[in-house]
Design a protein around this motif. Structure first.
Motif, PDB file in Angstrom:
ATOM      1  N   UNK A 258     -57.691  49.628-131.700  1.00  0.00           N
ATOM      2  CA  UNK A 258     -57.176  48.258-131.670  1.00  0.00           C
ATOM      3  C   UNK A 258     -57.425  47.553-130.335  1.00  0.00           C
ATOM      4  N   UNK A 259     -57.227  48.249-129.209  1.00  0.00           N
ATOM      5  CA  UNK A 259     -57.394  47.607-127.906  1.00  0.00           C
ATOM      6  C   UNK A 259     -58.812  47.074-127.727  1.00  0.00           C
ATOM      7  N   UNK A 260     -59.807  47.901-128.084  1.00  0.00           N
ATOM      8  CA  UNK A 260     -61.200  47.483-127.926  1.00  0.00           C
ATOM      9  C   UNK A 260     -61.532  46.321-128.848  1.00  0.00           C
ATOM     10  N   UNK A 261     -61.025  46.358-130.065  1.00  0.00           N
ATOM     11  CA  UNK A 261     -61.310  45.291-131.026  1.00  0.00           C
ATOM     12  C   UNK A 261     -60.684  43.970-130.584  1.00  0.00           C
ATOM     13  N   UNK A 280     -55.696  46.566-139.197  1.00  0.00           N
ATOM     14  CA  UNK A 280     -54.918  45.364-138.887  1.00  0.00           C
ATOM     15  C   UNK A 280     -53.475  45.706-138.558  1.00  0.00           C
ATOM     16  N   UNK A 281     -52.961  46.807-139.128  1.00  0.00           N
ATOM     17  CA  UNK A 281     -51.638  47.279-138.722  1.00  0.00           C
ATOM     18  C   UNK A 281     -51.635  47.649-137.247  1.00  0.00           C
ATOM     19  N   UNK A 286     -50.288  46.442-131.490  1.00  0.00           N
ATOM     20  CA  UNK A 286     -50.702  46.435-130.091  1.00  0.00           C
ATOM     21  C   UNK A 286     -50.786  45.043-129.484  1.00  0.00           C
ATOM     22  N   UNK A 287     -50.873  44.006-130.321  1.00  0.00           N
ATOM     23  CA  UNK A 287     -51.132  42.659-129.790  1.00  0.00           C
ATOM     24  C   UNK A 287     -50.052  41.642-130.128  1.00  0.00           C
ATOM     25  N   UNK A 292     -52.235  35.074-128.377  1.00  0.00           N
ATOM     26  CA  UNK A 292     -53.360  34.220-128.004  1.00  0.00           C
ATOM     27  C   UNK A 292     -54.682  35.000-127.988  1.00  0.00           C
ATOM     28  N   UNK A 293     -54.621  36.330-127.903  1.00  0.00           N
ATOM     29  CA  UNK A 293     -55.844  37.128-127.856  1.00  0.00           C
ATOM     30  C   UNK A 293     -56.648  37.036-129.153  1.00  0.00           C
ATOM     31  N   UNK A 294     -55.980  36.697-130.241  1.00  0.00           N
ATOM     32  CA  UNK A 294     -56.666  36.552-131.525  1.00  0.00           C
ATOM     33  C   UNK A 294     -56.749  35.085-131.933  1.00  0.00           C
TER      34      UNK A 294
END
Length: 561
Positions: A258-261, A280-281, A286-287, A292-294
């Motif tokens: 998740x972090x890398x994606x 996506x879970x 994680x986010x 705002x990152x997505x």
């Protein structure tokens, strides 16, 4: 004759996609993530096609010709896209090997397909080298990356050196649209994996269908991140859709955590992404504190397993982006249905439609049938086995006798128990093999899983049948729960009791650290059943659920499929 005025013999094949990438889409970016720190390689479709020409020449020099199988054992990268184009367009057949299969399954698939060449990523060499003595029919190995790491392979080629001196023009042959373009095997949940051949014409039609606003809604302005692997139903067809349309491709390589994606989405302003629910879970967990990152995401497609309504709602509430459920199978290329709500529907009714399996895509034919094969009405009430047909739906398995039982008079028997309503929305209630039959009545494992995963403490839930001397079977939810909060059996039953009759509520729960997954990210219930039989799933009782006789509703049960 009148017929001659309407008949057009123009062949529909993947060379059309390649021509568009060579000309009008030559400037479009393709980006590949190279490391966990965010380093990327940048190129264009024009360069990809030029390199695909060189690859076709190099493969031809090895004797690869019409109908020969060229296998890939690789991540989602630019090089993999080059192979996606060169192999089918030169008349050979692209065979994508699933990197998550066992050694025995890989050996079976490679030998069954009679692969002549395997192109393997350097980071995946160990498994190919391990099975080398059992795949003697493979004549050549090409390594993406450092070929010296494949020293155990017989005379391996390094991919870059293999294509370096070849001409950047290839004389592509005429290809019948009905010819095989690629070969993909099912994940083998029962028996050996089964091969599904995708044709040129069907692949192009499938790519066009994904551009429709009521299906995937891929647009030329999109920057598309296919997290779904290129070995899984051709990454849901997205590489070809993007190449044809001119949407940029952002390839995650082997960095799927998740972090890398999330960093990749933010850095490359991804607008469209596709992955299974578990991805996506993880992204949501994680986010959630940095929505705002997505922020660049316009649309997210989720499939491969039933998507919990709670996940869709939390994702949309957190990131402001629609997470849309899609349904398909390896046998269907995979697009069958997308779960958009009808126009004008709001509130609870909106989410009721969004949580359905999906509305049938144009050019896909669907029906539900009873045990005798009689078609049932589209009223959203009568459950039966879902059957499918269409231009990108398989009509049989590649050299496999299982075709006789899986296909009926041109229809694919999906093995899913479902209803279809008057608007064409499919609702899968279970797999034929997973439905729980308790006292002669059905309990849907999928509906119970979705209800449980709407509980804030439940991360994953898979429901299997536990043998019961009195009722034949009872539901046993196997749940993964987070820290804090109340996720006792009593609390979980209280959470789902509005959706189930009292007699349907579980008597006990099994608490596990992770739900086993298949090679494509689906819950692997056969592993859980094996664990149950071995006594490895100790249950915790929901003590207040005792007198089933007092609560059991005596109705005529649905006819089992």
């Amino acid at each position: 004759m009148v017929e001659s005025l309407v008949q057009n013999d123009f062949e529909i094949n993947l060379q059309h996609v390649m021509r568009r990438m060579r000309t009008m889409n030559a400037h479009v970016e393709i980006i590949t993530l190279l490391d966990a720190e965010g380093t990327v390689a940048r190129s264009t479709y024009g360069e990809v096609v030029r390199r695909a020409d060189k690859l076709a020449n190099a493969l031809q020099s090895l004797g690869v010709g019409k109908g020969d199988r060229v296998a890939t054992f690789a991540w989602n990268t630019q090089q993999h896209l080059e192979i996606y184009l060169a192999v089918p367009c030169m008349g050979a057949v692209l065979h994508t090997l699933n990197i998550r299969l066992t050694d025995d399954q890989l050996i079976y698939i490679i030998n069954h397909a009679r692969d002549r060449v395997i192109i393997v990523d350097e980071t995946l060499l160990a498994q190919i080298e391990r099975i080398l003595p059992s795949i003697g029919g493979v004549e050549h190995f090409i390594v993406i990356g450092d070929h010296t790491r494949g020293a155990a392979l017989p005379r391996p080629f390094a991919y870059e050196a293999f294509i370096a001196t070849e001409p950047d023009h290839f004389d592509y042959p005429e290809i019948d649209g009905r010819a095989a373009a690629s070969l993909c095997y099912t994940s083998g949940t029962t028996g050996n994996p089964k091969g599904v051949l995708y044709g040129h014409r069907s692949t192009v039609l499938h790519a066009m269908a994904e551009c429709l606003t009521d299906t995937l809604d891929v647009r030329s302005a999109d920057r598309v991140l296919p997290v779904v692997p290129m070995f899984h139903a051709n990454a849901w067809g997205l590489p070809y859709t993007c190449g044809m349309l001119g949407a940029a491709l952002i390839m995650p390589g082997r960095f799927l955590h998740a972090d890398a994606l999330v960093r990749l989405i933010a850095a490359e302003h991804v607008t469209f992404a596709a992955a299974v629910p578990t991805i996506w879970n993880d992204v949501l967990r994680t986010s959630a504190d940095a929505p705002e990152s997505l922020g660049s995401l316009r649309r997210v497609t989720c499939g491969g397993a039933a998507v919990p309504q709670a996940l869709m709602q939390r994702f949309e509430d957190t990131f402001g982006t629609a997470l849309i459920q899609g349904f398909g199978m390896t046998e269907t290329s995979p697009l069958v249905a997308i779960a958009e709500a009808p126009p004008g529907v709001t509130g609870a009714e909106f989410w009721r439609y969004r949580a359905k399996t999906g509305r049938i895509s144009p050019l896909v034919e669907a029906r539900i049938v009873d045990v005798d094969g009689h078609e049932l009405p589209w009223d959203g009430e009568h459950p039966g086995e879902l059957e499918l047909a269409g231009p990108w739906i398989a009509s049989g398995y590649y050299l496999d006798e299982a075709s006789e039982e899986k296909f009926r008079q041109g229809w694919l028997r999906t093995g899913d128990v479902a209803t279809i309503d008057a608007l064409g929305y499919i609702q899968i209630t279970d797999r034929v093999k997973d439905v729980i039959k308790s006292g002669g009545e059905w309990i849907s494992s999928i509906e119970m899983e979705n209800a449980l995963m709407s509980h804030p403490q439940v991360i994953e839930a898979a429901v299997i049948a536990k043998p019961d001397e009195r009722w034949d079977e009872r539901p046993l939810p196997c749940v993964v729960v987070g820290t804090g909060g109340d996720a006792t059996p009593q609390a979980l039953n209280a959470h789902i009791q509005a959706s189930f009759a009292r007699w349907q509520l579980p008597d006990e729960y099994a608490y596990i650290s992770e739900v086993p997954k298949t090679s494509v990210g689906k819950f692997d219930k056969k592993v859980l059943r094996t664990m149950l039989a071995a006594g490895e799933l100790p249950g915790r009782r929901a003590v207040e659920v005792t007198q089933h006789d007092a609560h059991r509703i005596h109705v005529t049960p649905p006819r089992p499929v």
